[in-house]
Write an enzyme that holds these catalytic residues in place. Sequence first.
Site, mmCIF file in Angstrom:
data_model
loop_
_atom_site.group_PDB
_atom_site.id
_atom_site.type_symbol
_atom_site.label_atom_id
_atom_site.label_comp_id
_atom_site.label_asym_id
_atom_site.label_seq_id
_atom_site.Cartn_x
_atom_site.Cartn_y
_atom_site.Cartn_z
ATOM 1 N N ASP A 137 43.200 20.636 18.974
ATOM 2 C CA ASP A 137 42.756 21.399 19.982
ATOM 3 C C ASP A 137 41.380 21.907 19.259
ATOM 4 O OD1 ASP A 137 44.554 21.226 21.902
ATOM 5 O OD2 ASP A 137 45.039 23.633 21.874
ATOM 6 N N ASP A 173 51.467 25.003 24.331
ATOM 7 C CA ASP A 173 50.658 24.098 24.752
ATOM 8 C C ASP A 173 50.858 23.369 26.130
ATOM 9 O OD1 ASP A 173 48.027 22.539 23.560
ATOM 10 O OD2 ASP A 173 49.241 20.881 24.393
ATOM 11 N N THR A 221 44.406 23.394 29.628
ATOM 12 C CA THR A 221 45.192 22.714 30.538
ATOM 13 C C THR A 221 46.140 23.758 31.011
ATOM 14 O OG1 THR A 221 46.647 22.439 28.289
ATOM 15 C CG2 THR A 221 45.607 20.475 29.192
ATOM 16 N N THR A 222 46.678 24.716 30.418
ATOM 17 C CA THR A 222 47.550 25.863 30.996
ATOM 18 C C THR A 222 46.536 26.526 32.147
ATOM 19 O OG1 THR A 222 48.365 26.226 28.902
ATOM 20 C CG2 THR A 222 49.105 27.705 30.325
HETATM 21 P P1 ADP Z 1 44.751 26.771 27.862
HETATM 22 O O1 ADP Z 1 45.784 25.818 27.663
HETATM 23 O O2 ADP Z 1 44.344 26.963 29.264
HETATM 24 O O3 ADP Z 1 43.656 26.612 26.963
HETATM 25 P P2 ADP Z 1 45.555 29.031 26.183
HETATM 26 O O4 ADP Z 1 46.959 29.683 25.775
HETATM 27 O O5 ADP Z 1 44.634 28.164 24.977
HETATM 28 O O6 ADP Z 1 45.403 28.046 27.413
HETATM 29 O O7 ADP Z 1 44.675 30.446 26.628
HETATM 30 C C1 ADP Z 1 43.249 30.201 26.878
HETATM 31 C C2 ADP Z 1 42.761 31.619 27.466
HETATM 32 O O8 ADP Z 1 43.061 32.713 26.456
HETATM 33 C C3 ADP Z 1 41.237 31.648 27.565
HETATM 34 O O9 ADP Z 1 41.087 32.091 28.898
HETATM 35 C C4 ADP Z 1 40.781 32.591 26.646
HETATM 36 O O10 ADP Z 1 39.564 33.046 26.608
HETATM 37 C C5 ADP Z 1 41.868 33.449 26.457
HETATM 38 N N1 ADP Z 1 41.943 34.015 24.814
HETATM 39 C C6 ADP Z 1 42.037 33.478 23.662
HETATM 40 N N2 ADP Z 1 42.085 34.399 22.654
HETATM 41 C C7 ADP Z 1 41.973 35.580 23.272
HETATM 42 C C8 ADP Z 1 41.890 36.911 22.751
HETATM 43 N N3 ADP Z 1 42.040 37.303 21.352
HETATM 44 N N4 ADP Z 1 41.740 37.824 23.704
HETATM 45 C C9 ADP Z 1 41.716 37.695 25.110
HETATM 46 N N5 ADP Z 1 41.718 36.329 25.582
HETATM 47 C C10 ADP Z 1 41.882 35.430 24.702
HETATM 48 MG MG MG Z 2 43.646 26.414 24.715
#
Ligand code: ADP
Ligand code: MG
Length: 548
Positions: A395, A63, A96-97
């Site tokens: 989240d 996270d 956030t990431t």
């Molecule tokens: P953040 O902290 O930015 O929310 P995450 O690790 O939650 O980072 O990643 C979010 C990203 O991952 C988003 O761009 C979302 O569209 C993408 N994502 C989530 N699940 C999938 C999936 N099954 N296939 C492709 N992309 C995904």
């Molecule tokens: Mg996320």
Amino acid sequence: MALYSVPVLILKEGTQRTVGKDALRANITAARALSELLKTSLGPRGLDKMLVDSFGDITVTNDGATIVKEMEVQHPAAKLMVEVAKAQDAEVGDGTTSAVVFAGALLAKAEELLEQDIHPTVIIDGYIKALNKSLEVLEQIAKRISSDDRSYLSKAVSTAIASKYVGRGTIAEKLTELAIDAALAVAEKKPDGTFDFLVDNVKIEKKKGGNVTDTQLIYGIVLDKEVVHPGMPKRVEKARIALLDAPLEVEKPEISAKINITKPELMKAFLDEEANILKNMVDRISEVGANVVVCQKGIDDVAQHFLAKKGILAVRRVKRSDMEKLERATGGKIVSSVRDLKPEDLGYADLVEERKVGNDKMVFIEGCKNPKAVTILIRGANDMVLDEVERTLKDALNVLRNVMRVPKILPGGGAVEVELALALRDYATKIGGKEQLAIEAFAAALEEIPMILAETAGLDPLDTLMKLRKLHAEGKVAAGIDVINGKVVEDMYEINVVDPLLVKANIVKSGCEAAATILKIDDIISASPLKKEKEKEKEKESFKESEF
Ligand code: ADP
Ligand code: MG
């Protein structure tokens, strides 16, 4: 000339100064270092970080917000990036990431432009134009949903929690359902048909033991407390609850007073008097009709005994935040003196009951007057699991709040970023000049996100990007990467990977702001740390001493 021959010192001795391009380069390097570090944590196949704090406590998570919070970042520019993540977390609770990675990518591209002697202000202007255009395009391509449409809500949640290690499979499905039930229970409908709720209204309690699948939603409040006296009832129906923030104790004087007791009768009279005061308090509570007491402060043994005799269930030392939740949930009022307690101050719940949870006891307050108070009770084998489940649920709740507030969603998996880049490149040619280069750089920075997702999915980043660009040029707005199965798909909606518009818009906004802030700095003036100065003084002193 003579006037200038004396050097003028405006800074304290020991102050370090870095100016112009050097300053810019140093800041960009530091900020990028942080985003490089977060890169590998992006998306459902993102890796975890293990963080050890100065007390030796360990956190394992991917996270973004948690990682930057736990890291003790030194460099001021890197600290700015930490602020971005925190702001993103505070505003929308997700993304956030992505925000930090995007800000890092913008800075990397800016560095290339700086090499070509493009002035930082031109880059910033171009970036801001690109940001505004992006926000416009995001609005256009977002799909409107109904605020309480469970199927879309669950898609948005599963996309958001996919990267957590409890984020997939049956556990994730269960947590998703719990979060949606909780959100729908506390949400309030606004006149325009959208919903809103405070994430804080969903209370989260953690209890070690059992399995994550035992995690449950309680329509009411759960207190991590037990009933204070064994003689009290463990279950009260039609509970009338007194919420006290005064101790049920005889207050000890603040200054140490000395009481001289000369005769044994006097001692007894003294103790009787104390018991009497407590008995009066309990009588008052019972007179107003309370059969449950929730006390923020302590409850004396003698008072416990009197309460038990009256058949009143009592808990003590309850957290202030819980008292306030109870106030809202039961419709009662927190009273700070038993003397002032009135029948209308009592809260109501259908049932107050102490139950065994694992090896502990907890008090459940259910069927409250205001049904908009719920608790999720998390179970799990150890603290690390409990914490990760809590983060996952938070989240999920944040995403739900975002899509319920602004019921618009976008295709995830890099689809939006490629679509934005396409629109921006077209827009850039219309702007022309040096700003065109900056807008194109912005587009390229956006494409970093699909490239990273491709990499985590085991695909070739450039190759994948080319495929996506081609699909988007053909009008396939929702084409993106299925990270789980490692392939490019034409419609992210079909595989249920969607992100709320609010989160995406905030990512581009906060990423761009962070980059602009760093690009504006051309002078780093850092005072020498205080500690060092003291050490220097000490050195001087010891030097003086050694002279003798
Ligand atoms: P953040 O902290 O930015 O929310 P995450 O690790 O939650 O980072 O990643 C979010 C990203 O991952 C988003 O761009 C979302 O569209 C993408 N994502 C989530 N699940 C999938 C999936 N099954 N296939 C492709 N992309 C995904
Ligand atoms: Mg996320």
